[in-house]
Design a protein around this motif. Structure first.
Motif, PDB file in Angstrom:
ATOM      1  N   LEU A 354       0.831  -1.200   0.000  1.00 52.80           N
ATOM      2  CA  LEU A 354       0.000   0.000   0.000  1.00 52.80           C
ATOM      3  C   LEU A 354       0.870   1.256   0.000  1.00 52.80           C
ATOM      4  CD1 LEU A 354      -2.797   1.303   0.145  1.00 52.80           C
ATOM      5  CD2 LEU A 354      -2.696   1.086   2.640  1.00 52.80           C
ATOM      6  N   PHE A 355       1.949   1.235   0.767  1.00 49.17           N
ATOM      7  CA  PHE A 355       2.837   2.388   0.821  1.00 49.17           C
ATOM      8  C   PHE A 355       3.442   2.673  -0.559  1.00 49.17           C
ATOM      9  CE2 PHE A 355       7.101   4.202   1.198  1.00 49.17           C
ATOM     10  CZ  PHE A 355       6.851   5.344   1.944  1.00 49.17           C
ATOM     11  N   PHE A 356       3.927   1.646  -1.233  1.00 48.97           N
ATOM     12  CA  PHE A 356       4.583   1.881  -2.526  1.00 48.97           C
ATOM     13  C   PHE A 356       3.583   2.329  -3.581  1.00 48.97           C
ATOM     14  CE2 PHE A 356       6.433   0.809  -6.611  1.00 48.97           C
ATOM     15  CZ  PHE A 356       7.711   1.330  -6.488  1.00 48.97           C
ATOM     16  N   VAL A 357       2.400   1.711  -3.592  1.00 48.21           N
ATOM     17  CA  VAL A 357       1.376   2.109  -4.573  1.00 48.21           C
ATOM     18  C   VAL A 357       0.991   3.572  -4.351  1.00 48.21           C
ATOM     19  CG1 VAL A 357      -1.001   1.732  -5.319  1.00 48.21           C
ATOM     20  CG2 VAL A 357       0.506  -0.226  -4.913  1.00 48.21           C
ATOM     21  N   TYR A 358       0.811   3.955  -3.095  1.00 45.29           N
ATOM     22  CA  TYR A 358       0.473   5.340  -2.783  1.00 45.29           C
ATOM     23  C   TYR A 358       1.627   6.275  -3.139  1.00 45.29           C
ATOM     24  CZ  TYR A 358      -0.913   9.416  -0.024  1.00 45.29           C
ATOM     25  OH  TYR A 358      -1.248  10.694   0.363  1.00 45.29           O
ATOM     26  N   PHE A 359       2.852   5.864  -2.850  1.00 42.63           N
ATOM     27  CA  PHE A 359       4.038   6.655  -3.185  1.00 42.63           C
ATOM     28  C   PHE A 359       4.110   6.945  -4.677  1.00 42.63           C
ATOM     29  CE2 PHE A 359       8.164   5.447  -5.124  1.00 42.63           C
ATOM     30  CZ  PHE A 359       8.839   6.649  -4.994  1.00 42.63           C
ATOM     31  N   VAL A 360       3.828   5.946  -5.494  1.00 37.74           N
ATOM     32  CA  VAL A 360       3.867   6.143  -6.950  1.00 37.74           C
ATOM     33  C   VAL A 360       2.800   7.147  -7.383  1.00 37.74           C
ATOM     34  CG1 VAL A 360       3.409   5.020  -9.164  1.00 37.74           C
ATOM     35  CG2 VAL A 360       4.898   3.916  -7.491  1.00 37.74           C
ATOM     36  N   VAL A 362       0.942   9.557  -5.620  1.00 41.13           N
ATOM     37  CA  VAL A 362       1.050  10.945  -5.170  1.00 41.13           C
ATOM     38  C   VAL A 362       2.418  11.534  -5.467  1.00 41.13           C
ATOM     39  CG1 VAL A 362      -0.692  10.648  -3.382  1.00 41.13           C
ATOM     40  CG2 VAL A 362       1.710  10.283  -2.820  1.00 41.13           C
ATOM     41  N   GLY A 363       3.471  10.703  -5.450  1.00 37.64           N
ATOM     42  CA  GLY A 363       4.813  11.215  -5.717  1.00 37.64           C
ATOM     43  C   GLY A 363       4.968  11.719  -7.135  1.00 37.64           C
ATOM     44  N   SER A 364       4.386  10.998  -8.087  1.00 39.39           N
ATOM     45  CA  SER A 364       4.449  11.456  -9.479  1.00 39.39           C
ATOM     46  C   SER A 364       3.535  12.651  -9.699  1.00 39.39           C
ATOM     47  CB  SER A 364       4.075  10.314 -10.426  1.00 39.39           C
ATOM     48  OG  SER A 364       2.753   9.853 -10.176  1.00 39.39           O
ATOM     49  N   GLY A 365       2.356  12.632  -9.054  1.00 41.46           N
ATOM     50  CA  GLY A 365       1.419  13.747  -9.226  1.00 41.46           C
ATOM     51  C   GLY A 365       1.942  15.046  -8.654  1.00 41.46           C
ATOM     52  N   GLY A 484       5.102   9.058   1.467  1.00 42.13           N
ATOM     53  CA  GLY A 484       5.256   8.782   0.048  1.00 42.13           C
ATOM     54  C   GLY A 484       5.253  10.038  -0.792  1.00 42.13           C
ATOM     55  N   ASN A 485       4.555  11.064  -0.328  1.00 41.02           N
ATOM     56  CA  ASN A 485       4.474  12.317  -1.084  1.00 41.02           C
ATOM     57  C   ASN A 485       5.825  13.038  -1.147  1.00 41.02           C
ATOM     58  OD1 ASN A 485       3.741  15.047  -1.920  1.00 41.02           O
ATOM     59  ND2 ASN A 485       1.635  14.391  -1.616  1.00 41.02           N
ATOM     60  N   PRO A 486       6.474  13.372  -0.015  1.00 42.01           N
ATOM     61  CA  PRO A 486       7.768  14.050  -0.109  1.00 42.01           C
ATOM     62  C   PRO A 486       8.867  13.175  -0.688  1.00 42.01           C
ATOM     63  CG  PRO A 486       7.305  13.481   2.169  1.00 42.01           C
ATOM     64  CD  PRO A 486       6.049  13.225   1.390  1.00 42.01           C
ATOM     65  N   LEU A 487       8.788  11.851  -0.465  1.00 38.46           N
ATOM     66  CA  LEU A 487       9.782  10.965  -1.055  1.00 38.46           C
ATOM     67  C   LEU A 487       9.701  11.007  -2.575  1.00 38.46           C
ATOM     68  CD1 LEU A 487      11.968   8.827  -0.658  1.00 38.46           C
ATOM     69  CD2 LEU A 487      10.157   7.089  -0.548  1.00 38.46           C
ATOM     70  N   GLY A 488       8.469  10.978  -3.098  1.00 40.82           N
ATOM     71  CA  GLY A 488       8.291  11.095  -4.540  1.00 40.82           C
ATOM     72  C   GLY A 488       8.718  12.455  -5.060  1.00 40.82           C
ATOM     73  N   ALA A 489       8.418  13.513  -4.293  1.00 42.15           N
ATOM     74  CA  ALA A 489       8.819  14.858  -4.710  1.00 42.15           C
ATOM     75  C   ALA A 489      10.336  14.977  -4.779  1.00 42.15           C
ATOM     76  CB  ALA A 489       8.253  15.887  -3.736  1.00 42.15           C
ATOM     77  N   PHE A 490      11.028  14.383  -3.813  1.00 42.98           N
ATOM     78  CA  PHE A 490      12.495  14.453  -3.810  1.00 42.98           C
ATOM     79  C   PHE A 490      13.090  13.697  -4.996  1.00 42.98           C
ATOM     80  CE2 PHE A 490      16.542  12.444  -2.543  1.00 42.98           C
ATOM     81  CZ  PHE A 490      17.323  13.597  -2.405  1.00 42.98           C
ATOM     82  N   LEU A 491      12.588  12.489  -5.249  1.00 42.64           N
ATOM     83  CA  LEU A 491      13.162  11.667  -6.309  1.00 42.64           C
ATOM     84  C   LEU A 491      12.775  12.165  -7.701  1.00 42.64           C
ATOM     85  CD1 LEU A 491      12.619   8.090  -4.802  1.00 42.64           C
ATOM     86  CD2 LEU A 491      14.741   9.403  -4.883  1.00 42.64           C
TER      87      LEU A 491
END
Length: 573
Positions: A354-360, A362-365, A484-491
């Motif tokens: 669930l964490f990784f799916v959510y990370f993908v 919101v992180g990309s969005g 997941g949101n800031p991790l995606g934003a950073f990457l």
């Protein structure tokens, strides 16, 4: 029957107040409104600006401390901390953008932005955790409503920015530094925990429907007035009138507790025979029969709706005494659907899926959201307020629709909510390919579609994590997932989008960006590689979401077998 005494403070008052707090918690969505001022006034290049965008997302979503604090302190203390974070963080940014202090260090601005947007985590955690517990049988609906108001907050702030603040970045930052704390002081008294009745309330669906309708009207109104003002440039009196109407629409959820003050609410509860319940506050007292349950059953965190308020230490001591007397066997690990401790959830595959799916999702969005102004300029759109309003409106549609649609299908067919994360991430692949193609006329359509898909991720994750791992430590689980949101934003934004943008800008202008940080990149190549990478990542997220949905299907068949949510009755945890 349980009668709620006329004039008492039911959970609906807290929900009405939570709407305003949730709007305020969307302050982090304002970054595109003042990011251009940070870049021009302070002379930052795109990489530096995207790293500030990462700070924006880190502050907004690093909420582990609020998640822990919400189990130890009342909501008003959580709101108070958020108000102070907002005041100090945005106050420093205002001093920099208004040039009150010259040559402020970059690291200080980064830290100030983290502190400012971290207020979102405190505010959102306070109202979300409180209302999820106040309405435990309607988790998807409540999550959709609150996150829907959070999604429309960007459009609300854009309306204030354009009308009241005359599109001044420095005035916007001052408004955030002063206005949000004042709002928190006004409503913090009304946001409080209530012990919900364990029976069905026949009027509850109508009340939720009214709140959802008011939210839809608000969203359409804000989007329409923003676009009309952009086209016709209304005079100040007309614009101010639009602003007043918007405030009135924001007051709509308070109509429910006002109506309940004059008309008694009756809650059905099996096994009770027209027994009135007196209450001087928002807490509805339970039947005395509940107090005669065996010690073991009452100490279980999943056998009663209000059990998340029990004292953990007292419960554990009671369990140890029962074990010592031979009354029970040693407690087992919880099963999915029961209350988990944080350390127990960390070893579960479903938690990380669930964490990784959510990370993908919101992180990309959020990568697109943080770079929306530059994406628009690269494709020839210089006034990005329409893009931001469109994204905000569709974000709200996704949040509200995701909660409502998933609630319908989970109750009617026990379909896991995560199936909708799968569908929207497949749509996100198409959206990123549209962005990468940069075909004329597709920018607005792609922005709208991405806003919907981005919003769905929020309204699905929140009830899902509570259904899989319980409400007892929901605040901590929710805020960990939000990382997941800031991790995606950073990457994706800080390391990828900013680097690609500056590289393409240097190619176009043949200059060193370190010596000329104000140049802009134009054309589809500025973000094309970024969008292709995001499309590939969403493809992987879609596959993992399918796996997660198949794994948790039995859990939902157990929780919603009778067409409505029911708590597990066999936990000894």
């Amino acid at each position: 029957m349980v009668n709620l005494k006329a004039g008492t403070r039911p959970p609906w008052v807290g929900l009405g107040a939570a709407v305003w707090v949730q709007i305020a918690s969307g302050n982090s969505y304002n970054f595109p409104l003042y990011s251009h001022s940070l870049k021009s006034v302070l002379g930052f290049n795109q990489h530096q600006l995207t790293m500030l965008g990462v700070a924006n997302d880190v502050g907004e979503n690093v909420g582990l401390i609020p998640g822990i604090a919400c189990n130890k302190f009342p909501p008003w203390i959580i709101l108070l901390i958020g108000a102070f974070a907002c005041f100090f963080g945005y106050g420093v940014l205002w001093l920099a953008v208004s040039s009150k202090i010259q040559s402020m260090p970059y690291w200080l601005l980064w830290l100030a932005l983290c502190v400012a947007t971290n207020s979102s985590a405190w505010l959102s955690t306070a109202v979300l955790v409180t209302n999820m517990r106040n309405f435990p049988l309607s988790r998807g609906t409540v999550a959709g409503i609150l996150k829907g108001y959070g999604g429309i907050s960007a459009a609300v702030f854009t309306e204030i920015y354009s009308t009241l603040l005359r599109k001044s970045s420095s005035e916007l930052l001052m408004f955030l530094a002063l206005g949000i704390p004042v709002l928190c002081f006004i409503v913090m008294y009304f946001v409080r925990a209530c012990t919900p009745a364990s029976g069905e309330d026949s009027s509850e669906p109508a009340h939720f429907l009214f709140t959802q309708g008011a939210l839809i009207v608000l969203g359409l109104y804000v989007l329409t007035t923003t676009m009309l003002d952009h086209i016709f440039h209304f005079s100040a009196p007309i614009s101010n009138t639009f602003l007043v109407i918007m405030v009135v629409l924001l007051m709509a959820p308070f109509a429910i507790p006002i109506k309940m003050t004059f008309h008694r609410m009756r809650v059905s509860k099996p096994g009770m025979h027209h027994q009135p319940v007196e209450s001087s506050d928002c807490v509805i007292q339970e039947d005395d029969a509940d107090k005669t349950e065996p010690l073991l059953k009452s100490s279980s965190s999943t056998t009663a709706l209000g059990s998340f308020k029990e004292n953990d230490e007292a419960s554990e001591v009671a369990m140890l005494l029962a074990e010592g007397e031979g009354a029970v066997k040693k407690k087992r690990r919880p099963k999915r659907g029961e209350d988990f401790r944080f350390t127990e959830a960390l070893i579960k595959a479903d938690f990380w899926l669930l964490f990784f799916v959510y990370f993908v999702g919101v992180g990309s969005g959020v990568t697109v959201l943080n770079n929306l102004a530059q994406i628009g300029i690269a494709q020839g759109v210089h006034d990005t307020t329409i893009l931001l309003s469109l994204f905000s409106f569709c974000n709200f549609v996704g949040r509200l629709g995701g909660g409502t649609v998933s609630e319908h299908f989970v109750r009617s067919k026990a379909i896991p909510r995560t199936i909708w994360m799968t569908c929207t991430q497949v749509m996100m692949i198409i959206t990123y390919l549209l962005f990468a193609s940069a075909i004329d006329g597709t920018l607005y359509a792609a922005t709208a579609l991405l806003g919907i898909c981005y919003g769905v991720q929020f309204s699905i994750m929140i009830p899902t994590v509570s259904e899989l791992f319980g409400l007892k430590h929901f605040g901590l689980f929710y805020n960990f997932m939000s990382l997941g949101n800031p991790l995606g934003a950073f990457l994706f934004s800080g390391l990828l989008a900013g680097y690609v943008y500056d590289t393409e800008a240097a190619k176009q202008h043949g200059s060193n960006l370190l010596s000329n940080s104000s140049i802009s990149c134009l054309g589809p190549n500025c973000f094309r590689l970024t969008f292709l990478v995001l499309a590939g990542v969403c493809g992987l997220g879609s596959l993992l979401s399918i796996i997660l949905t198949m794994r948790i299907r039995p859990v939902y068949e157990m929780l919603y077998a009778g067409g409505s949510f029911r708590l597990p009755q066999t936990s000894n945890h």
